[in-house]
Write a protein that holds these residues in place. Sequence first.
Motif, PDB file in Angstrom:
ATOM      1  N   LEU A 104      39.018  22.612  55.059  1.00 46.37           N
ATOM      2  CA  LEU A 104      39.353  23.148  56.382  1.00 46.37           C
ATOM      3  C   LEU A 104      40.836  23.478  56.396  1.00 46.37           C
ATOM      4  CD1 LEU A 104      38.666  23.699  59.397  1.00 46.37           C
ATOM      5  CD2 LEU A 104      39.220  21.300  59.859  1.00 46.37           C
ATOM      6  N   ALA A 105      41.161  24.712  56.833  1.00 44.20           N
ATOM      7  CA  ALA A 105      42.562  25.150  56.848  1.00 44.20           C
ATOM      8  C   ALA A 105      43.082  25.217  58.278  1.00 44.20           C
ATOM      9  CB  ALA A 105      42.695  26.515  56.182  1.00 44.20           C
ATOM     10  N   LEU A 106      44.348  24.819  58.430  1.00 43.20           N
ATOM     11  CA  LEU A 106      45.033  24.913  59.710  1.00 43.20           C
ATOM     12  C   LEU A 106      46.330  25.676  59.510  1.00 43.20           C
ATOM     13  CD1 LEU A 106      45.649  24.132  62.686  1.00 43.20           C
ATOM     14  CD2 LEU A 106      46.596  21.977  61.817  1.00 43.20           C
ATOM     15  N   LEU A 107      46.550  26.719  60.352  1.00 42.49           N
ATOM     16  CA  LEU A 107      47.780  27.502  60.324  1.00 42.49           C
ATOM     17  C   LEU A 107      48.506  27.304  61.638  1.00 42.49           C
ATOM     18  CD1 LEU A 107      45.810  28.873  58.254  1.00 42.49           C
ATOM     19  CD2 LEU A 107      46.916  31.053  58.840  1.00 42.49           C
ATOM     20  N   ILE A 108      49.799  27.043  61.572  1.00 42.16           N
ATOM     21  CA  ILE A 108      50.627  26.980  62.773  1.00 42.16           C
ATOM     22  C   ILE A 108      51.657  28.091  62.691  1.00 42.16           C
ATOM     23  CG2 ILE A 108      52.221  25.614  64.148  1.00 42.16           C
ATOM     24  CD1 ILE A 108      50.849  23.118  63.226  1.00 42.16           C
ATOM     25  N   VAL A 109      51.651  28.943  63.721  1.00 44.44           N
ATOM     26  CA  VAL A 109      52.519  30.122  63.769  1.00 44.44           C
ATOM     27  C   VAL A 109      53.557  29.908  64.863  1.00 44.44           C
ATOM     28  CG1 VAL A 109      52.609  32.605  64.177  1.00 44.44           C
ATOM     29  CG2 VAL A 109      50.635  31.591  63.004  1.00 44.44           C
ATOM     30  N   ASP A 110      54.817  30.195  64.540  1.00 39.87           N
ATOM     31  CA  ASP A 110      55.880  30.083  65.528  1.00 39.87           C
ATOM     32  C   ASP A 110      56.727  31.361  65.470  1.00 39.87           C
ATOM     33  OD1 ASP A 110      57.306  27.945  67.351  1.00 39.87           O
ATOM     34  OD2 ASP A 110      58.900  29.027  66.257  1.00 39.87           O
ATOM     35  N   LEU A 111      56.928  32.009  66.625  1.00 40.69           N
ATOM     36  CA  LEU A 111      57.742  33.219  66.661  1.00 40.69           C
ATOM     37  C   LEU A 111      59.210  32.848  66.451  1.00 40.69           C
ATOM     38  CD1 LEU A 111      56.118  35.186  69.645  1.00 40.69           C
ATOM     39  CD2 LEU A 111      55.631  35.350  67.199  1.00 40.69           C
ATOM     40  N   ASP A 112      59.872  33.591  65.601  1.00 40.66           N
ATOM     41  CA  ASP A 112      61.248  33.271  65.226  1.00 40.66           C
ATOM     42  C   ASP A 112      62.221  33.641  66.347  1.00 40.66           C
ATOM     43  OD1 ASP A 112      60.410  32.415  62.717  1.00 40.66           O
ATOM     44  OD2 ASP A 112      60.513  34.456  61.881  1.00 40.66           O
ATOM     45  N   ASN A 113      63.126  32.660  66.662  1.00 41.29           N
ATOM     46  CA  ASN A 113      64.212  32.901  67.632  1.00 41.29           C
ATOM     47  C   ASN A 113      63.690  33.470  68.954  1.00 41.29           C
ATOM     48  OD1 ASN A 113      66.450  32.145  65.849  1.00 41.29           O
ATOM     49  ND2 ASN A 113      65.916  34.027  64.713  1.00 41.29           N
ATOM     50  N   PHE A 114      62.583  32.918  69.430  1.00 44.19           N
ATOM     51  CA  PHE A 114      61.967  33.502  70.626  1.00 44.19           C
ATOM     52  C   PHE A 114      62.776  33.211  71.887  1.00 44.19           C
ATOM     53  CE2 PHE A 114      58.667  33.793  73.973  1.00 44.19           C
ATOM     54  CZ  PHE A 114      58.305  35.115  73.763  1.00 44.19           C
ATOM     55  N   LYS A 115      63.479  32.082  71.910  1.00 42.55           N
ATOM     56  CA  LYS A 115      64.332  31.786  73.068  1.00 42.55           C
ATOM     57  C   LYS A 115      65.401  32.865  73.205  1.00 42.55           C
ATOM     58  CE  LYS A 115      67.214  28.214  75.167  1.00 42.55           C
ATOM     59  NZ  LYS A 115      68.314  29.139  75.474  1.00 42.55           N
ATOM     60  N   GLY A 116      65.956  33.279  72.069  1.00 45.50           N
ATOM     61  CA  GLY A 116      66.940  34.345  72.113  1.00 45.50           C
ATOM     62  C   GLY A 116      66.351  35.656  72.631  1.00 45.50           C
TER      63      GLY A 116
END
Length: 546
Positions: free
Chosen positions: A405-417
């Motif tokens: 079972l695979a899990l991917l976590i995606v986070d947008l770069d510098n989104f606060k900026g």
Amino acid sequence: MDNDKSNQLGRLAPLVLAAAAFLLIASQLLTRLDGWLYDGLTALRPPHGDHSALTVIAIDEKSLAELGRWPWPRVLHAQLLDKLRQARAVGLDIALIEPSQHADTDRQLAEAIRRNGRVAGPVFPELSGRELVEARPMPQLADAMAALGHTDFELDADGIIRRVYLRAGLNQARYDSFAGALATLASGRPASHPASAAPMENAAWLRAQPAMVPFAKGPRPYQLISYADALNRLPAASFAGRIVLIGATATGLGDVHATPLSANNRGLSGVEINAFLLHGMLENLLAKPLDPIWQALLCALLLGLADWRLSLLRSARRLLTAYFAASLSLLLASAAALYLGRIWPGGGVAALLLALAGCLRYAVRQTRLNALALTDGLTGLANRRSFDEAFAAELASHRRRRKPLALLIVDLDNFKGYNDRYGHYAGDDVLRRTAETLRRCFARKGEMPARLGGEEFGILLAERSEREALAAAERFRQSLEALALPHAANPPERVTCSIGVVSRVPAEDSARQIFEDADQALYLAKENGRNQVCGSGPAALTGQGG
């Protein structure tokens, strides 16, 4: 888009409901429902009053045992009619179509009918070969009678008699009903006595002026006397001032019809149904059924308006209660129209359709609420709660089947900026575009993207090795970067993301442990410069965009 379609369907629902009601009622496909409603309401009707006005003299088993096999000599009918000369009117509901073997008894009966002066006879449709004809008393007797009335009954779709027609006849509704002819005679007014209809090709029996018979539980609205007792034992004074109907009730002598009273009793003979009808006329209890087209139009209008108004209620529980209350109101309105207005509008089909519409709207509302509870409102992806439930289920399944079972976590770069520079509305648009890309890249069976919160997304990939999961993550990273969404606060000057990947056959691993490993891989991707994919195992190759 989905909400717009849902709202459009919601606005069209009252029109659809109204159209369905009109078609079902106008076509009379569900008339049994209205029939059953009428049966229930007649069962609730207060019992009839005394039977001081009506007497049914029954040709019953007792009379057959005493007077002999049927048909009896017609002189017996003559003797009975002479005994009934003080009656207000007499309905001789016996088919005396053919001359008897003794012409003298026919003459005696005709003279007795004339002496009485208030005798009505029956007329009914009958097939003669291939022709439809009016079956009337033989001319010698018919000419002596003061009135003729039809004894034709129509069965509803379920084989029960509820309605009659106050006028009927061959090619023209010329005859009053048998009960109507008696009521006219009893009032002292001259009654209808049409001449016999001439034979015609393609003749048809026509009916007019429908009315609902006021059946009710409890005591019958007439006195029932055996023919033998009326002829040989009771004095003539016992019939003074009464309306008398003479007819067969013995098994095999005449038709027995199912009525709303037949549930706990055998069917009623024609003479008894006529007695119920005559009682309704005398007591002003007859109800007029609405024409099916007018009934359909009225119900369609009421249902459309009710559905439109009730659908505006916010609470799902109040919605269902309101629809059922409205359905009950339709039934109560039908009862009021029947009891107070002497009109039968039906209402059973309309009440059922409205209740079903309420159940459907409730189910749709609940489904929508459940979907909202498991869906992120901004992006339309599954939310964290839905993701956690799916993660737990997939973890147990893959552990049992020993599949990775695979899990991917995606986070947008510098989104606060991004939010600081372009504003939160623009940031929301980026999140929606990211969600669209996730749906496009992870659309196969066993792939579930979700928004975990803020600018963080998670993807479950069923039965994917780490190498396959890394490749899938890299395809998404490139697809997002290819959108070229401007982001001045991010070194590539476009929107990018970092992705942490973990894939393994869960043995003793908990959901928390796998999530923490994926989160650690994401941390490494960010530490290595962002805009890249990083795994947690031996195949943890990283890819980095320019």
